[in-house]
Design a protein around this motif. Structure first.
Motif, PDB file in Angstrom:
ATOM      1  N   VAL A   1     -21.431  68.829 -54.460  1.00 31.07           N
ATOM      2  CA  VAL A   1     -21.168  68.030 -55.652  1.00 31.07           C
ATOM      3  C   VAL A   1     -22.962  67.980 -56.821  1.00 31.07           C
ATOM      4  N   LEU A   2     -24.061  68.807 -56.078  1.00 32.37           N
ATOM      5  CA  LEU A   2     -24.919  68.601 -56.597  1.00 32.37           C
ATOM      6  C   LEU A   2     -24.996  69.832 -57.168  1.00 32.37           C
ATOM      7  N   SER A   3     -24.623  70.566 -57.250  1.00 38.55           N
ATOM      8  CA  SER A   3     -24.330  71.917 -58.232  1.00 38.55           C
ATOM      9  C   SER A   3     -23.675  71.395 -59.188  1.00 38.55           C
ATOM     10  N   GLY A   4     -23.537  70.414 -59.143  1.00 40.39           N
ATOM     11  CA  GLY A   4     -22.908  70.647 -60.877  1.00 40.39           C
ATOM     12  C   GLY A   4     -23.892  69.838 -61.137  1.00 40.39           C
ATOM     13  N   ALA A   5     -25.096  69.701 -60.615  1.00 42.32           N
ATOM     14  CA  ALA A   5     -26.072  69.072 -61.581  1.00 42.32           C
ATOM     15  C   ALA A   5     -26.194  70.163 -62.885  1.00 42.32           C
ATOM     16  N   ARG A   6     -25.827  71.283 -63.059  1.00 36.71           N
ATOM     17  CA  ARG A   6     -26.438  72.434 -63.530  1.00 36.71           C
ATOM     18  C   ARG A   6     -26.252  72.172 -64.929  1.00 36.71           C
ATOM     19  N   ILE A   7     -25.056  71.409 -64.984  1.00 37.36           N
ATOM     20  CA  ILE A   7     -24.141  71.508 -66.824  1.00 37.36           C
ATOM     21  C   ILE A   7     -25.046  70.991 -67.732  1.00 37.36           C
ATOM     22  N   LEU A   8     -26.308  69.628 -66.780  1.00 38.84           N
ATOM     23  CA  LEU A   8     -26.289  68.879 -68.186  1.00 38.84           C
ATOM     24  C   LEU A   8     -28.121  69.288 -68.264  1.00 38.84           C
ATOM     25  N   ALA A   9     -28.636  71.189 -68.065  1.00 36.27           N
ATOM     26  CA  ALA A   9     -29.359  72.367 -68.910  1.00 36.27           C
ATOM     27  C   ALA A   9     -28.761  72.204 -70.352  1.00 36.27           C
ATOM     28  N   THR A  10     -27.140  72.316 -70.912  1.00 36.16           N
ATOM     29  CA  THR A  10     -26.502  72.396 -72.132  1.00 36.16           C
ATOM     30  C   THR A  10     -25.577  71.263 -72.008  1.00 36.16           C
ATOM     31  N   THR A  11     -25.903  70.405 -71.681  1.00 33.40           N
ATOM     32  CA  THR A  11     -25.261  68.623 -71.981  1.00 33.40           C
ATOM     33  C   THR A  11     -26.123  67.671 -72.828  1.00 33.40           C
ATOM     34  N   PRO A  12     -25.207  67.816 -74.193  1.00 34.18           N
ATOM     35  CA  PRO A  12     -26.496  66.885 -74.980  1.00 34.18           C
ATOM     36  C   PRO A  12     -26.840  65.869 -73.839  1.00 34.18           C
ATOM     37  N   VAL A  13     -27.422  65.671 -74.608  1.00 33.90           N
ATOM     38  CA  VAL A  13     -28.816  63.529 -74.100  1.00 33.90           C
ATOM     39  C   VAL A  13     -27.989  62.581 -74.457  1.00 33.90           C
ATOM     40  N   ALA A  14     -27.185  62.185 -75.474  1.00 32.82           N
ATOM     41  CA  ALA A  14     -26.118  61.859 -75.549  1.00 32.82           C
ATOM     42  C   ALA A  14     -25.108  61.648 -74.467  1.00 32.82           C
ATOM     43  N   ARG A  15     -24.904  62.184 -73.448  1.00 27.15           N
ATOM     44  CA  ARG A  15     -23.816  62.679 -72.509  1.00 27.15           C
ATOM     45  C   ARG A  15     -24.393  62.629 -70.944  1.00 27.15           C
ATOM     46  N   HIS A  16     -25.995  62.502 -70.907  1.00 27.09           N
ATOM     47  CA  HIS A  16     -25.820  62.429 -69.871  1.00 27.09           C
ATOM     48  C   HIS A  16     -25.939  61.256 -68.681  1.00 27.09           C
ATOM     49  N   THR A  17     -26.591  60.536 -69.548  1.00 26.65           N
ATOM     50  CA  THR A  17     -25.908  59.064 -68.485  1.00 26.65           C
ATOM     51  C   THR A  17     -24.295  58.660 -68.000  1.00 26.65           C
ATOM     52  N   ALA A  18     -23.814  59.627 -68.740  1.00 32.64           N
ATOM     53  CA  ALA A  18     -21.750  59.925 -68.390  1.00 32.64           C
ATOM     54  C   ALA A  18     -22.200  60.680 -67.368  1.00 32.64           C
ATOM     55  N   THR A  19     -22.063  61.916 -67.012  1.00 34.02           N
ATOM     56  CA  THR A  19     -22.802  63.071 -66.334  1.00 34.02           C
ATOM     57  C   THR A  19     -23.109  62.871 -64.724  1.00 34.02           C
TER      58      THR A  19
END
Length: 82
Positions: free
Chosen positions: A41-59
């Motif tokens: 589950v925690l490895s899924g946080a890697r996508i935050l580096a390439t996710t637009p900030v506007a989508r961080h809350t949902a991620t």
């Protein structure tokens, strides 16, 4: 209003432009927790580096829900399946 002194910085002249900003280095991997399900589950946080900030809350919400589900899972169910 008085003009700024020659060479003085103005609020607009010191603002970073998109080409001036450098993304922060993202950690390669989170330290292992010893629980493979939690690590997955925690490895899924890697996508935050390439996710637009506007989508961080949902991620983060998705990661949180997955982590809660993993932590609430019955560990004997995994042992029975091995």
């Amino acid at each position: 209003m008085a003009d700024p002194a020659p060479g003085a910085a103005t609020p607009d002249s010191t603002a970073a432009t998109p080409q001036d900003t450098v993304p922060a280095a993202w950690p390669v991997d989170a330290p292992a927790t010893g629980d493979s399900g939690v690590d997955r589950v925690l490895s899924g946080a890697r996508i935050l580096a390439t996710t637009p900030v506007a989508r961080h809350t949902a991620t983060y919400a998705t990661l949180h829900d997955a982590l809660v589900a993993e932590l609430d899972a019955d560990p004997t169910a995994q042992l029975a399946g091995s």
